[in-house]
Design an enzyme around this catalytic site. Structure first.
Site, mmCIF file in Angstrom:
data_model
loop_
_atom_site.group_PDB
_atom_site.id
_atom_site.type_symbol
_atom_site.label_atom_id
_atom_site.label_comp_id
_atom_site.label_asym_id
_atom_site.label_seq_id
_atom_site.Cartn_x
_atom_site.Cartn_y
_atom_site.Cartn_z
ATOM 1 N N GLY A 82 0.844 -0.760 -0.369
ATOM 2 C CA GLY A 82 -0.018 0.018 0.052
ATOM 3 C C GLY A 82 0.765 1.170 -0.212
ATOM 4 O O GLY A 82 0.612 2.002 -0.886
ATOM 5 N N TYR A 116 -2.778 5.758 6.137
ATOM 6 C CA TYR A 116 -3.068 6.848 6.320
ATOM 7 C C TYR A 116 -2.220 8.153 6.840
ATOM 8 O O TYR A 116 -1.399 8.775 6.236
ATOM 9 C CB TYR A 116 -4.328 7.165 5.591
ATOM 10 C CG TYR A 116 -5.056 6.494 4.176
ATOM 11 C CD1 TYR A 116 -4.511 6.641 3.343
ATOM 12 C CD2 TYR A 116 -6.271 6.599 4.869
ATOM 13 C CE1 TYR A 116 -4.956 5.837 2.192
ATOM 14 C CE2 TYR A 116 -7.076 5.212 3.899
ATOM 15 C CZ TYR A 116 -5.872 4.935 2.640
ATOM 16 O OH TYR A 116 -6.761 4.126 1.924
#
Length: 148
Positions: A82, A116
């Site tokens: 990711g 994030y």
């Protein structure tokens, strides 16, 4: 298609995946692509993907990127897949002169939120996603036709 279904299942809404291979081929790989895809592979096997398209910020007077989907197969999470997809997306944004990358994350996705934030994103709580579905679009479009 498999990744789209896996992502929809992960999001808890598998019934919403209506895409077809033909439509995706046209939208991603046609003469005028509407969206783009990054595919992560390990040993020649696809393990994750990110889909995105370009937006424009009038406040910044610059283009931006809307990250629509980011998904990594469960067995490949915590292996930087990711992160590498996000880093590549940042490179693309920089190459295109983008002022920002935007996306949504489910409030219940604590793991995603932490990921994030580690990437440097700020979670903006003061705004909410608004959506007109195809039925609402059709209703409003027909109202426009009736305005003198």
């Amino acid at each position: 298609m498999k990744f789209i279904h896996l992502k929809a299942e992960f999001d808890g809404c598998p019934e919403t995946a209506k895409a077809t291979p033909q439509k995706l081929e046209e939208d991603f790989f046609g003469d005028k692509p509407l969206a783009f895809i990054l595919l992560a592979e390990v040993d020649g096997n696809a393990v994750g993907f990110a889909t995105y398209h370009f937006i424009y910020s009038t406040f910044l007077a610059k283009p931006g990127i809307w990250l629509d989907d980011l998904y990594v197969k469960a067995e490949h999470r915590n292996k930087r897949v990711g992160e590498l997809l996000m880093l590549r997306l940042c490179q693309i944004a920089q190459e295109k002169g983008c002022g920002r990358i935007d996306w949504t994350v489910a409030k219940s996705n604590n793991r995603g939120i932490k990921f994030y934030e580690r990437m440097g994103s700020k979670i903006v709580e003061r705004v909410r996603l608004c959506r007109l579905d195809s039925q609402a679009i059709a209703t409003n479009a027909s109202l426009q036709e009736k305005i003198p």
